[in-house]
Design an enzyme around this catalytic site. Sequence first.
Site: not given
Length: 440
Positions: A243, A248-249, A366
């Site tokens: 996902c 970002g990751k 998150c």
Amino acid sequence: MTPPARIQTGIELIEATEASPAAPADAVVNAFFRAKRFIGGSDRRAIAERFWAMLRSEARLRWALERAHAPITPRTRMLAQLLAEGLSPDAVAGLFSGARRGPEPLTSGERAALFRLAALPAGEAPPDAVRFGIPEWLLPRLAARFGAELEREMAAMDAPAPTDLRANLLKATREEARAALAAEGIATVPTRLSPWGLRVEGRRPITATAAFREGLVEIQDEGSQLVALLTDARPGMRVIDLCAGAAGKTLALAATMGNRGRLVACDVNPGRLDAAVKRLRRAGVGNVERRLLAPGEKWTKRAAGGFDRVLVDAPCTGTGTWRRNPDARLRLRAEDLAELVAKQASILDRGSRLVKPGGTLVYATCSVLVEENEAQVDAFRRRHPSFEIVPLAQAWAAVAQGAPPCEGPFLSLTPARHGTDGFFAAVLRRSGPALEGGAA
């Protein structure tokens, strides 16, 4: 700009958000200021800071207006905010003079509402859900999650979030990135938990720096960095970020892999994957393959059992990011949570099929809600007994020095306890032969 002009612009910003109720507030704010480039930097910051303070206090301001029998409009919301900032009713009324691009004078009804607001009993506390700025249905869930720490955690959710950066190890060490920022007048301190992180002191224009433009740093919350750290992606591995969003990751995983191995960034949204291209190029990432998971795609079936690491950073309520997205609090519905829990389970099942024997699946959100975190992992393990939990202490020892930041089997970060956004991560190993190179 004069103080009245700032107030009028703030009212216009509130009107813009009300005109786009489904859009995230930060997107509306960015578009609003792009259309008003004549507003200087200091004025923009002052207007934005007041606006975000109003969003964090939205439930309390509306409760006060209702108690004062006042209509809820952008102007009356601003009146309530100015009183909350400590201005007297007369001082507030004086700012609404219509002069120097300020707001038009108060109507007789608005003036009456202003003085009724100011006369409300100071010691009268709103209900807990209003005080915390959350939907009523969510209060028992958060109370169960935090217990005696509820007040402290909700106060931390009300505070503005810091700006965290991740040093891009493909281009610089953390100290080199810190020195580069310092040379441009940006002071930072190393983050307490992430070995790659830097926390910016004060509000600074990071994206305008050469260090950012040249890819030495990326903006990423420390908690998000720790999720990537626990994934333990190493050079030469086959890794998938299921996902990936705007990557970002993915960027952090590419750095730990040293640009060696195969890293696949997947998403169901082509716009998000397209947005990742610029970030990947700036960071100097060369081992990432982007893949759109459109309905009916066959790729994941063909790739079954082919990955050493699978990161499922699942869509969630985002309750851990309320410091950054205060507008999301009151929009969250119970049916949203139910839909997300079902979606998370489906994505987890899909991700599990991609893990090779001996490989690991990292499930992350998150969110601070048990339904999306511990309960989701428990349900997954009942469906997939071939996956076992890798305790946090063991997973942490493989990637970092010192004690892990949390007790218990999972990474479970909160703003009050850890100074990060609220993040959850579980590391799950698929039973089978151990991977060469030392899998976590």
